[in-house]
Design a protein around this motif. Structure first.
Motif, PDB file in Angstrom:
ATOM      1  N   UNK A  12       9.656  -2.105  -5.096  1.00  0.00           N
ATOM      2  CA  UNK A  12       8.442  -2.923  -5.003  1.00  0.00           C
ATOM      3  C   UNK A  12       8.745  -4.407  -5.145  1.00  0.00           C
ATOM      4  N   UNK A  13       9.645  -4.752  -6.038  1.00  0.00           N
ATOM      5  CA  UNK A  13      10.032  -6.163  -6.193  1.00  0.00           C
ATOM      6  C   UNK A  13      10.665  -6.677  -4.905  1.00  0.00           C
ATOM      7  N   UNK A  14      11.504  -5.855  -4.272  1.00  0.00           N
ATOM      8  CA  UNK A  14      12.126  -6.233  -3.003  1.00  0.00           C
ATOM      9  C   UNK A  14      11.057  -6.409  -1.922  1.00  0.00           C
ATOM     10  N   UNK A  15      10.093  -5.498  -1.873  1.00  0.00           N
ATOM     11  CA  UNK A  15       9.032  -5.577  -0.861  1.00  0.00           C
ATOM     12  C   UNK A  15       8.189  -6.838  -1.048  1.00  0.00           C
ATOM     13  N   UNK A  16       7.786  -7.128  -2.283  1.00  0.00           N
ATOM     14  CA  UNK A  16       6.975  -8.332  -2.515  1.00  0.00           C
ATOM     15  C   UNK A  16       7.766  -9.604  -2.217  1.00  0.00           C
ATOM     16  N   UNK A  17       9.037  -9.623  -2.583  1.00  0.00           N
ATOM     17  CA  UNK A  17       9.871 -10.795  -2.278  1.00  0.00           C
ATOM     18  C   UNK A  17       9.989 -10.981  -0.769  1.00  0.00           C
ATOM     19  N   UNK A  18      10.170  -9.880  -0.036  1.00  0.00           N
ATOM     20  CA  UNK A  18      10.262  -9.956   1.419  1.00  0.00           C
ATOM     21  C   UNK A  18       8.935 -10.394   2.034  1.00  0.00           C
ATOM     22  N   UNK A  19       7.825  -9.860   1.545  1.00  0.00           N
ATOM     23  CA  UNK A  19       6.517 -10.211   2.073  1.00  0.00           C
ATOM     24  C   UNK A  19       6.269 -11.720   1.980  1.00  0.00           C
ATOM     25  N   UNK A  20       6.678 -12.316   0.872  1.00  0.00           N
ATOM     26  CA  UNK A  20       6.462 -13.752   0.685  1.00  0.00           C
ATOM     27  C   UNK A  20       7.275 -14.601   1.659  1.00  0.00           C
ATOM     28  N   UNK A  21       8.314 -14.028   2.279  1.00  0.00           N
ATOM     29  CA  UNK A  21       9.148 -14.782   3.224  1.00  0.00           C
ATOM     30  C   UNK A  21       8.715 -14.610   4.675  1.00  0.00           C
ATOM     31  N   UNK A  22       7.760 -13.740   4.937  1.00  0.00           N
ATOM     32  CA  UNK A  22       7.340 -13.466   6.304  1.00  0.00           C
ATOM     33  C   UNK A  22       6.631 -14.679   6.903  1.00  0.00           C
ATOM     34  N   UNK A  23       6.871 -14.942   8.178  1.00  0.00           N
ATOM     35  CA  UNK A  23       6.282 -16.112   8.839  1.00  0.00           C
ATOM     36  C   UNK A  23       4.756 -16.019   8.945  1.00  0.00           C
ATOM     37  N   UNK A  24       4.195 -14.808   8.914  1.00  0.00           N
ATOM     38  CA  UNK A  24       2.746 -14.637   9.010  1.00  0.00           C
ATOM     39  C   UNK A  24       2.043 -14.836   7.665  1.00  0.00           C
TER      40      UNK A  24
ATOM     41  N   UNK B  77      17.894  -0.245  -3.131  1.00  0.00           N
ATOM     42  CA  UNK B  77      17.193  -1.185  -4.003  1.00  0.00           C
ATOM     43  C   UNK B  77      16.858  -0.550  -5.353  1.00  0.00           C
ATOM     44  N   UNK B  78      17.165  -1.257  -6.440  1.00  0.00           N
ATOM     45  CA  UNK B  78      16.873  -0.725  -7.767  1.00  0.00           C
ATOM     46  C   UNK B  78      15.389  -0.844  -8.104  1.00  0.00           C
ATOM     47  N   UNK B  79      14.706  -1.834  -7.544  1.00  0.00           N
ATOM     48  CA  UNK B  79      13.263  -2.009  -7.738  1.00  0.00           C
ATOM     49  C   UNK B  79      12.635  -2.254  -6.369  1.00  0.00           C
TER      50      UNK B  79
ATOM     51  N   UNK C 137       0.809  -1.220   0.000  1.00  0.00           N
ATOM     52  CA  UNK C 137       0.000   0.000   0.000  1.00  0.00           C
ATOM     53  C   UNK C 137       0.842   1.270   0.000  1.00  0.00           C
ATOM     54  N   UNK C 138       1.954   1.240   0.624  1.00  0.00           N
ATOM     55  CA  UNK C 138       2.862   2.388   0.632  1.00  0.00           C
ATOM     56  C   UNK C 138       4.271   1.880   0.854  1.00  0.00           C
ATOM     57  N   UNK C 139       5.212   2.620   0.348  1.00  0.00           N
ATOM     58  CA  UNK C 139       6.594   2.166   0.421  1.00  0.00           C
ATOM     59  C   UNK C 139       7.511   3.381   0.512  1.00  0.00           C
ATOM     60  N   UNK C 140       8.468   3.324   1.422  1.00  0.00           N
ATOM     61  CA  UNK C 140       9.470   4.377   1.520  1.00  0.00           C
ATOM     62  C   UNK C 140      10.858   3.750   1.548  1.00  0.00           C
ATOM     63  N   UNK C 141      11.806   4.446   0.951  1.00  0.00           N
ATOM     64  CA  UNK C 141      13.208   4.027   0.961  1.00  0.00           C
ATOM     65  C   UNK C 141      14.014   5.201   1.484  1.00  0.00           C
ATOM     66  N   UNK C 142      14.853   4.924   2.465  1.00  0.00           N
ATOM     67  CA  UNK C 142      15.679   6.005   2.995  1.00  0.00           C
ATOM     68  C   UNK C 142      17.050   5.460   3.373  1.00  0.00           C
ATOM     69  N   UNK C 143      18.028   6.347   3.347  1.00  0.00           N
ATOM     70  CA  UNK C 143      19.374   5.990   3.772  1.00  0.00           C
ATOM     71  C   UNK C 143      19.490   6.271   5.264  1.00  0.00           C
TER      72      UNK C 143
ATOM     73  N   UNK D 291       6.304  -3.781   7.419  1.00  0.00           N
ATOM     74  CA  UNK D 291       7.583  -4.484   7.488  1.00  0.00           C
ATOM     75  C   UNK D 291       8.714  -3.545   7.097  1.00  0.00           C
ATOM     76  N   UNK D 292       9.918  -3.889   7.544  1.00  0.00           N
ATOM     77  CA  UNK D 292      11.132  -3.136   7.196  1.00  0.00           C
ATOM     78  C   UNK D 292      12.174  -4.108   6.672  1.00  0.00           C
ATOM     79  N   UNK D 293      12.926  -3.637   5.684  1.00  0.00           N
ATOM     80  CA  UNK D 293      14.032  -4.406   5.110  1.00  0.00           C
ATOM     81  C   UNK D 293      15.248  -3.485   5.107  1.00  0.00           C
ATOM     82  N   UNK D 294      16.376  -3.953   5.604  1.00  0.00           N
ATOM     83  CA  UNK D 294      17.614  -3.181   5.598  1.00  0.00           C
ATOM     84  C   UNK D 294      18.618  -3.861   4.675  1.00  0.00           C
ATOM     85  N   UNK D 295      19.269  -3.048   3.830  1.00  0.00           N
ATOM     86  CA  UNK D 295      20.263  -3.615   2.914  1.00  0.00           C
ATOM     87  C   UNK D 295      21.450  -2.672   2.774  1.00  0.00           C
ATOM     88  N   UNK D 296      22.542  -3.231   2.263  1.00  0.00           N
ATOM     89  CA  UNK D 296      23.764  -2.436   2.085  1.00  0.00           C
ATOM     90  C   UNK D 296      23.682  -1.497   0.895  1.00  0.00           C
TER      91      UNK D 296
END
Length: 102
Positions: A82-94, A78-80, A23-29, A70-75
């Motif tokens: 939304x793709x990162x968010x959907x991939x992460x969502x599919x790995x969530x235990x819930x 992310x170039x895409x 529904x919403x997505x933010x990316x920040x350093x 959810x939050x995802x931290x990376x070095x």
């Protein structure tokens, strides 16, 4: 883009094949703390009984706090995001039995 998955709602009811959409997505350093210099992607998820419900004139969302945000931290940035968010969502235990929807 969206996924179909099994989730549990706030009342403990199982929603089989629910329609989940970012529904919403933010990316920040990150500039302070232990993760300084890394990138954080934070996203929210809207949950519906089905894709048809989502497409209706007045869709009703499912209340499912376990898949709300959810939050995802990376070095690297992310170039895409939304793709990162959907991939992460599919790995969530819930979230179980997740599959991509077109």
């Amino acid at each position: 883009m969206a996924i179909s998955a099994d989730i549990v709602t706030m009342g403990g009811l199982a929603a089989t094949g629910a329609y989940l959409r970012i529904s919403d997505l933010t990316v920040k350093k990150i500039i302070q703390g232990d993760n300084s210099g890394k990138w954080q992607l934070e996203y929210g998820v809207d949950c519906y009984v089905s894709a048809d419900e989502r497409a209706s004139d007045s869709p009703t969302t499912l209340v499912a706090p376990s898949v709300d945000r959810f939050k995802v931290t990376s070095d690297t940035e992310p170039s895409d995001p939304y793709a990162v968010a959907y991939a992460d969502l599919k790995t969530q235990s819930a979230v179980s039995n997740a599959s991509d929807l077109v």
